[in-house]
Design a protein around this motif. Structure first.
Motif, PDB file in Angstrom:
ATOM      1  N   GLU A  33       0.820  -1.209   0.000  1.00  0.00           N
ATOM      2  CA  GLU A  33       0.000   0.000   0.000  1.00  0.00           C
ATOM      3  C   GLU A  33       0.858   1.266   0.000  1.00  0.00           C
ATOM      4  O   GLU A  33       0.450   2.289  -0.533  1.00  0.00           O
ATOM      5  N   LEU A  50       0.844   5.861  -9.236  1.00  0.00           N
ATOM      6  CA  LEU A  50      -0.196   5.352  -8.362  1.00  0.00           C
ATOM      7  C   LEU A  50       0.420   4.659  -7.165  1.00  0.00           C
ATOM      8  O   LEU A  50       1.554   4.178  -7.224  1.00  0.00           O
ATOM      9  N   ASP A  53      -2.274   1.126  -2.954  1.00  0.00           N
ATOM     10  CA  ASP A  53      -3.691   0.948  -2.653  1.00  0.00           C
ATOM     11  C   ASP A  53      -4.566   1.191  -3.883  1.00  0.00           C
ATOM     12  O   ASP A  53      -5.786   1.128  -3.810  1.00  0.00           O
ATOM     13  N   GLY A  54      -3.918   1.471  -5.045  1.00  0.00           N
ATOM     14  CA  GLY A  54      -4.649   1.664  -6.294  1.00  0.00           C
ATOM     15  C   GLY A  54      -5.043   3.100  -6.563  1.00  0.00           C
ATOM     16  O   GLY A  54      -5.652   3.398  -7.585  1.00  0.00           O
ATOM     17  N   ARG A  55      -4.689   4.003  -5.669  1.00  0.00           N
ATOM     18  CA  ARG A  55      -5.042   5.414  -5.847  1.00  0.00           C
ATOM     19  C   ARG A  55      -3.992   6.125  -6.685  1.00  0.00           C
ATOM     20  O   ARG A  55      -2.800   6.033  -6.406  1.00  0.00           O
ATOM     21  N   LEU A  86      -1.321   0.130 -13.654  1.00  0.00           N
ATOM     22  CA  LEU A  86      -2.016  -0.935 -12.924  1.00  0.00           C
ATOM     23  C   LEU A  86      -1.327  -2.288 -13.120  1.00  0.00           C
ATOM     24  O   LEU A  86      -1.221  -3.083 -12.181  1.00  0.00           O
ATOM     25  N   LEU A  89       1.755  -2.301 -10.993  1.00  0.00           N
ATOM     26  CA  LEU A  89       1.375  -2.462  -9.591  1.00  0.00           C
ATOM     27  C   LEU A  89       1.047  -3.921  -9.285  1.00  0.00           C
ATOM     28  O   LEU A  89       1.486  -4.464  -8.266  1.00  0.00           O
ATOM     29  N   SER A  93       3.119  -6.177  -6.651  1.00  0.00           N
ATOM     30  CA  SER A  93       2.408  -6.798  -5.532  1.00  0.00           C
ATOM     31  C   SER A  93       2.599  -8.302  -5.543  1.00  0.00           C
ATOM     32  O   SER A  93       2.880  -8.913  -4.513  1.00  0.00           O
TER      33      SER A  93
END
Length: 105
Positions: A33, A50, A53-55, A86, A89, A93
């Motif tokens: 995050e 980003l 947390d995807g924001r 994305l 990310l 992750s």
């Protein structure tokens, strides 16, 4: 030394192992995050940042792209950069959690 296949496992030991694994997963989630990932369109007309947390924290558009493309094409380029971010990310992750799962085997 042979072990009895019918022996009851030590419940305290199992619970402690589950607690340690849960703590480690939560630590990894906090790390994910907190990380930042950059994405970009193919020709870097648009870059995005980003958080784990995807924001999205920023979207930067090259001023030349504003003059060169119409709204529809520019929208596609922004979408390309967002999807690239994305994807990066998701890969980052997965890599963090892969390290965790490889240690437990």
């Amino acid at each position: 030394m042979t072990t009895d296949p019918y022996a009851m496992p030590d419940m305290d030991e199992l619970l402690e192992q589950v607690r340690r694994q849960t703590d480690e997963v939560q630590r990894i989630q906090r790390t994910v995050e907190a990380m930042e990932v950059k994405g970009a369109s193919r020709q870097n007309e648009v870059t995005v940042v980003l958080r784990g947390d995807g924001r999205f924290t920023s979207i930067d558009i090259d001023p030349k792209a504003l003059r060169q493309y119409d709204a529809r094409n520019l929208g596609e380029i922004v979408l390309e950069a967002v999807n690239n971010g994305l994807q990066k990310l998701a890969e980052a992750s997965s890599a963090k959690f892969a390290v965790f799962s490889s240690r437990d085997q």
